[in-house]
Design an enzyme around this catalytic site. Sequence first.
Site, PDB file in Angstrom:
ATOM      1  N   SER A 723       0.988  -1.220  -0.138  1.00  0.00           N
ATOM      2  CA  SER A 723      -0.200  -0.125   0.040  1.00  0.00           C
ATOM      3  C   SER A 723       0.723   1.182   0.113  1.00  0.00           C
ATOM      4  O   SER A 723       0.490   2.216  -0.663  1.00  0.00           O
ATOM      5  CB  SER A 723      -0.956  -0.034   1.121  1.00  0.00           C
ATOM      6  OG  SER A 723      -0.278  -0.285   2.409  1.00  0.00           O
ATOM      7  N   ASN A 726       2.356   1.574  -3.716  1.00  0.00           N
ATOM      8  CA  ASN A 726       1.484   1.327  -4.866  1.00  0.00           C
ATOM      9  C   ASN A 726      -0.083   2.275  -4.665  1.00  0.00           C
ATOM     10  O   ASN A 726      -0.358   2.584  -5.584  1.00  0.00           O
ATOM     11  CB  ASN A 726       0.963   0.044  -5.233  1.00  0.00           C
ATOM     12  CG  ASN A 726       2.268  -0.761  -5.605  1.00  0.00           C
ATOM     13  OD1 ASN A 726       3.133  -0.241  -6.722  1.00  0.00           O
ATOM     14  ND2 ASN A 726       2.460  -1.878  -5.210  1.00  0.00           N
ATOM     15  N   TYR A 727      -0.324   2.543  -3.642  1.00  0.00           N
ATOM     16  CA  TYR A 727      -1.741   3.001  -3.215  1.00  0.00           C
ATOM     17  C   TYR A 727      -1.620   4.428  -2.380  1.00  0.00           C
ATOM     18  O   TYR A 727      -2.709   5.068  -2.722  1.00  0.00           O
ATOM     19  CB  TYR A 727      -2.696   1.997  -2.897  1.00  0.00           C
ATOM     20  CG  TYR A 727      -3.067   0.901  -3.796  1.00  0.00           C
ATOM     21  CD1 TYR A 727      -4.009   0.736  -4.522  1.00  0.00           C
ATOM     22  CD2 TYR A 727      -2.059  -0.511  -3.597  1.00  0.00           C
ATOM     23  CE1 TYR A 727      -4.115  -0.178  -5.506  1.00  0.00           C
ATOM     24  CE2 TYR A 727      -2.385  -1.253  -4.501  1.00  0.00           C
ATOM     25  CZ  TYR A 727      -3.414  -1.236  -5.305  1.00  0.00           C
ATOM     26  OH  TYR A 727      -3.776  -2.201  -6.007  1.00  0.00           O
ATOM     27  N   ILE A 728      -0.864   4.474  -1.718  1.00  0.00           N
ATOM     28  CA  ILE A 728      -0.734   5.709  -0.738  1.00  0.00           C
ATOM     29  C   ILE A 728      -0.046   6.738  -1.633  1.00  0.00           C
ATOM     30  O   ILE A 728       1.263   6.549  -1.632  1.00  0.00           O
ATOM     31  CB  ILE A 728      -0.217   5.462   0.824  1.00  0.00           C
ATOM     32  CG1 ILE A 728      -1.073   4.474   1.439  1.00  0.00           C
ATOM     33  CG2 ILE A 728      -0.252   6.844   1.413  1.00  0.00           C
ATOM     34  CD1 ILE A 728      -0.500   3.877   2.746  1.00  0.00           C
TER      35      ILE A 728
END
Length: 769
Positions: A723, A726-728
């Site tokens: 996370s 790649n996502y935060i």
Amino acid sequence: MTIADASKVNHELSSDDDDDVPLSQTLKKRKVASMNSASLQDEAEPYDSDEAISKISKKKTKKIKTEPVQSSSLPSPPAKKSATSKPKKIKKEDGDVKVKTTKKEEQENEKKKREEEEEEDKKAKEEEEEYKWWEKENEDDTIKWVTLKHNGVIFPPPYQPLPSHIKLYYDGKPVDLPPQAEEVAGFFAALLESDHAKNPVFQKNFFNDFLQVLKESGGPLNGIEIKEFSRCDFTKMFDYFQLQKEQKKQLTSQEKKQIRLEREKFEEDYKFCELDGRREQVGNFKVEPPDLFRGRGAHPKTGKLKRRVNPEDIVLNLSKDAPVPPAPEGHKWGEIRHDNTVQWLAMWRENIFNSFKYVRLAANSSLKGQSDYKKFEKARQLKSYIDAIRRDYTRNLKSKVMLERQKAVAIYLIDVFALRAGGEKSEDEADTVGCCSLRYEHVTLKPPNTVIFDFLGKDSIRFYQEVEVDKQVFKNLTIFKRPPKQPGHQLFDRLDPSILNKYLQNYMPGLTAKVFRTYNASKTMQDQLDLIPNKGSVAEKILKYNAANRTVAILCNHQRTVTKGHAQTVEKANNRIQELEWQKIRCKRAILQLDKDLLKKEPKYFEEIDDLTKEDEATIHKRIIDREIEKYQRKFVRENDKRKFEKEELLPESQLKEWLEKVDEKKQEFEKELKTGEVELKSSWNSVEKIKAQVEKLEQRIQTSSIQLKDKEENSQVSLGTSKINYIDPRLSVVFCKKYDVPIEKIFTKTLREKFKWAIESVDENWRF
């Protein structure tokens, strides 16, 4: 979606019972032609008359870089200093004396000055060469580069046949295999004691491909026919590979270092390319060696042969005027392209999935950085549209058209529970599932509104959650599961990711279901960071940061299995904390030996002085002594390895003996201390104040170590890295570090600091996602 957002959506969803059954089920008696006609009419774009959505869809789209979202994420470059400003001259005082210098001194001063100027020029040149793409506007996103030069790829070494006495055995007889088949047999033999080799699917796929290669290479050289896997014996090959591993382990540190340096020297020319005149790092410049495919989870293709890739299979991409790297001797490249609309440097088709593999620039390159930036800006842009999307899917949960109702439920699940979109899988792909591909058996309903999701998600990681949903969503899921549906049937039988994504793009250009995960991950992280008070030690702040990160990882179902060494790591950490506690107790005993009256004056300070039993202390002493002995033994071996490599005289055994005698002295000191209860006072322990200062330092170390251990245990089954990377939005981590005075090195590794340099240098502590 954050918890607060989820409750807001659930509150807004109506729970009326009217019109729960879609139109398609209430009009079963109509003729097929009239049903189709009505369906087409009902399923036409429902937002033409919706004022809010029509405004969004008619709004002229702009480039992401230039569209303001709340606040400018990238500040303008700093203003240049005025060229006319000159340094003030220092007035010479009357008392100043001019010192005469010799010719030699003048030459040395001149040389020193010249070197300083060269160093300044070098630094200035480096600063000038550094390409800060985030301070520029990219006018054309279709053109990725103007000039591109590189040196191609590195191939794995050719296969080296096994010694003549190492064979595969079939029915107890040695088989003379052609080199191509022997290599494939060796792949399985190397895994003989692994879980893969015990997997029937792995065995079957390997054996089929092995027989195919054996046939292609002319069959066994000594005429033995191989028909059944169960009659094959790979033991001799396995034992040989184990021996090879042990021999590698026996290499000295200097020999390993020499091998590493030689490898790095060979790879140097491939590690970098020249992009628009700039030196940029290449990511995966090595072609994958042949091997057996493992796959994650219960993959149907596990055990299949990944064939060797040859230069003839490879397409290179570079400038027209760039020199073409020479292909390995006896080979030629498959194709040379000059396509500046793509980012890859080389590509080839692999045989397992018949898909393309690419050589691209490294994570810290300008092109990859721009790609990351655009991804997070796209997610950030979603916040301008999210309220309208939620309002519309809330309304459509009661649509008369089944497709509209399925779209509404799917977007709800993607938004609230961060499900992936999902799609149909072929028989030779792993049976992993997302929202649109949920089947009857993946969803269990418990009235009044509890849903149990249980399926294999991406990478065959199990997604199991028991959650409460809005009552209207629960009713719709009940409808989606009505007979004649049964296990194996699709829950969203009228929906797939392409339909869903096409619908979402009515709201915002480029919006897909995937953007929701990035948006909700970053939004959740922002909300969690806002709750952290700006107080406590750096270790305490990092613990709270990781707790926020963990909330996001759980939302996105980023799991990991507990590592084999986790229990041992925890045990070591606990032992270390116990040793620090023991050191603190020793210090307090030393204080009382200097001033016994302090026990009455400060009784609370000395409360823990008897916390450890004699058995505890004896165990700690043994651990420390064993560790010291091992340390000196390893030091002795390491030093002699180095001397042997450099052809110097080896250390005598007497040196090791001398070191171990020091350890023995410490052992005797511990034994005496355990017997008498008194500490041997060091020369540095000559005052109470000095020892108290040491106690304070030990308490800080105990606190930090305890926090780190707690963090490690809490994150043992959650993957924070997935996370975080790649996502935060990385700018949130940068803001946290700047706002809370936490070194960025504590949050991002060196690799991530290079990857997210654009984020580190582009925001201040006031930036918001």
